[in-house]
Scaffold this active site. Structure first.
Site, short mmCIF file in Angstrom:
data_model
loop_
_atom_site.label_atom_id
_atom_site.label_comp_id
_atom_site.label_asym_id
_atom_site.label_seq_id
_atom_site.Cartn_x
_atom_site.Cartn_y
_atom_site.Cartn_z
N ASN A 1 7.50 -23.41 -5.53
CA ASN A 1 7.97 -23.72 -4.18
C ASN A 1 6.73 -24.00 -3.33
O ASN A 1 5.99 -23.09 -3.00
CB ASN A 1 8.76 -22.52 -3.64
N LYS B 1 6.56 -24.99 -0.35
CA LYS B 1 6.76 -24.68 1.08
C LYS B 1 6.22 -25.82 1.96
O LYS B 1 6.27 -26.97 1.57
CB LYS B 1 6.11 -23.34 1.43
N HIS C 1 16.36 -19.18 0.71
CA HIS C 1 15.02 -18.56 0.68
C HIS C 1 14.89 -17.61 1.89
O HIS C 1 15.40 -17.91 2.97
CB HIS C 1 13.94 -19.64 0.72
N GLU D 1 12.59 -17.10 3.87
CA GLU D 1 12.01 -17.71 5.08
C GLU D 1 13.08 -18.48 5.86
O GLU D 1 13.05 -18.54 7.09
CB GLU D 1 10.83 -18.61 4.69
N GLU E 1 13.95 -12.16 -4.98
CA GLU E 1 12.67 -12.17 -4.28
C GLU E 1 12.65 -11.08 -3.20
O GLU E 1 13.11 -11.31 -2.08
CB GLU E 1 12.46 -13.53 -3.60
N GLY F 1 4.34 -13.61 -0.52
CA GLY F 1 3.14 -14.02 0.20
C GLY F 1 2.28 -12.85 0.65
O GLY F 1 1.37 -13.01 1.46
N SER G 1 4.71 -12.97 -5.00
CA SER G 1 3.31 -12.79 -5.40
C SER G 1 3.10 -12.84 -6.92
O SER G 1 2.30 -12.08 -7.47
CB SER G 1 2.74 -11.50 -4.82
C1 PEP Z 1 8.33 -17.78 -2.59
O1 PEP Z 1 8.05 -18.39 -1.59
O2 PEP Z 1 9.44 -17.95 -3.10
C2 PEP Z 1 7.34 -16.84 -3.12
C3 PEP Z 1 7.70 -16.04 -4.08
O3 PEP Z 1 6.08 -16.87 -2.56
P1 PEP Z 1 4.75 -16.12 -3.13
O4 PEP Z 1 4.69 -16.42 -4.60
O5 PEP Z 1 3.63 -16.76 -2.38
O6 PEP Z 1 4.92 -14.68 -2.86
#
Ligand code: PEP
Length: 251
Positions: free
Chosen positions: A10, A12, A95, A97, A167, A173, A213
Site C-alpha cells: 500500500n 499510500k 483502511h 486511515e 491491521e 507506521g 510495521s
Molecule cells: C498499512 O498502511 O496498511 C500498513 C500496514 O502500514 P505500515 O506497514 O507502514 O505499518
C-alpha cells in the site's frame, strides 16, 4: 487446500507518477518467479501509468480506496468503473486511515465492498483495533464487529474475492508490530467469525493478511504462522530493497 500467501504493498500518498513507474518496473524485475500472490496499490494519480508496467506480470494492480456509488455528483471521488477501466483488479477498503482520518464507518465500507464485488473487483478489507480498544480488552469484539458489518449481504459465492487484512491500528507506521503469536490469535478469531457468519469451515478458506510495521526483519516470523496468509505492507513497500525481501520471505 493450502491457502496461498498474499503480499500486497500500500503506497499510500507517496510517489509521483515517474517515481511510481520506476518502482513498479524494479518490482516486476525482482519479483519474477515469486510463488506468492502479489499486489501493489499506487496512488490514484499513478494508476494509469503503472498499469501497463504490471500488465501480464505476476503483480496485480490495486487501488487504495473507491467511492461507495458507481457514478454521479461526487466531487473528488473515484468510481469503481474508472478503476476497472484502468485495469485495476483489486481495491483496499476500510483502511484504518480512511476510518480514522476520513470518518469511514462500517456501513459505508460495506457499501463499497458490495459495489466492488458487483463490478468483479477483488477486495482487501482492512480491520483492526486501536490501542485504546486493545488496552480495554476489546480487540476481539471490535474486529468481530468490523468483519460482520463490513461483510453484510456479501454472499458465500463472493468470499473468494475477499482478503481480510488484520491491521492493529497501534502497529501501523509505528514500528511496533504485533507479536506473531498475538497476530495469529486474532487471525484465528476472524476465521471463527467467518464460520459463524457463513458456515463451519469457511474461515479456513479465506486469506487473512497481517498488516502493521511488516519489514524484512520480521516478515518470516509473521508469515510462517499458521493463520497468517500474507502481509499488507505500508512503509516497507515504498522501496524495492525492503518490499522484495518481504515478498520472497521464504526464499
Ligand atoms: C498499512 O498502511 O496498511 C500498513 C500496514 O502500514 P505500515 O506497514 O507502514 O505499518
Amino acid at each position: 487446500m493450502a491457502r496461498r500467501k498474499y503480499i500486497a504493498g500500500n503506497w499510500k500518498m507517496h510517489k509521483t507518477t515517474g517515481e511510481a513507474v520506476a518502482l513498479a518496473k524494479e518490482l516486476v524485475d525482482s519479483l519474477k518467479g515469486c510463488p506468492h500472490k502479489l499486489m501493489i496499490a499506487p496512488p490514484f494519480t499513478a494508476l494509469a501509468a503503472v498499469a501497463p508496467v504490471v500488465k501480464g506480470t505476476n503483480i496485480l494492480l490495486g487501488a487504495q480506496n473507491m467511492a461507495s456509488v458507481e457514478q454521479g455528483a461526487h466531487t473528488g471521488e473515484v468510481s469503481v468503473l474508472m478503476l476497472k477501466d484502468l485495469g485495476v483488479q483489486s481495491v483496499i477498503l476500510g483502511h484504518s486511515e480512511r476510518r480514522i482520518l476520513y470518518g469511514e464507518t462500517d456501513e459505508l465500507i460495506n457499501k463499497k465492498v458490495i459495489l466492488a464485488l458487483t463490478q468483479g473487483m477483488e477486495v482487501v478489507l482492512c480491520v483492526g483495533e486501536t490501542l485504546e480498544e486493545r488496552e480495554k480488552g476489546k480487540a476481539e469484539e471490535v474486529v468481530t464487529r468490523q468483519v460482520s458489518e463490513c461483510l453484510k449481504e456479501v454472499s458465500e459465492r463472493d468470499l473468494p474475492k475477499i482478503t481480510i487484512a488484520y491491521e492493529p491500528v497501534w502497529a501501523i507506521g509505528t514500528g511496533k508490530n504485533a507479536t506473531p503469536q498475538d497476530a495469529d490469535a486474532l487471525h484465528s478469531v476472524i476465521r471463527k467469525v467467518l464460520d459463524t457468519l457463513y458456515r463451519a469451515g469457511i474461515g479456513e478458506t479465506v486469506t487473512i493478511q497481517y498488516g502493521g510495521s511488516v519489514k524484512p526483519e520480521n516478515a518470516k516470523d509473521l508469515l510462517t504462522m499458521p493463520n497468517i496468509d500474507g502481509a499488507l505492507v505500508g512503509g516497507a513497500s515504498l522501496k524495492k530493497e525492503t518490499f522484495v525481501p518481504i515478498a520472497w520471505f521464504d526464499r
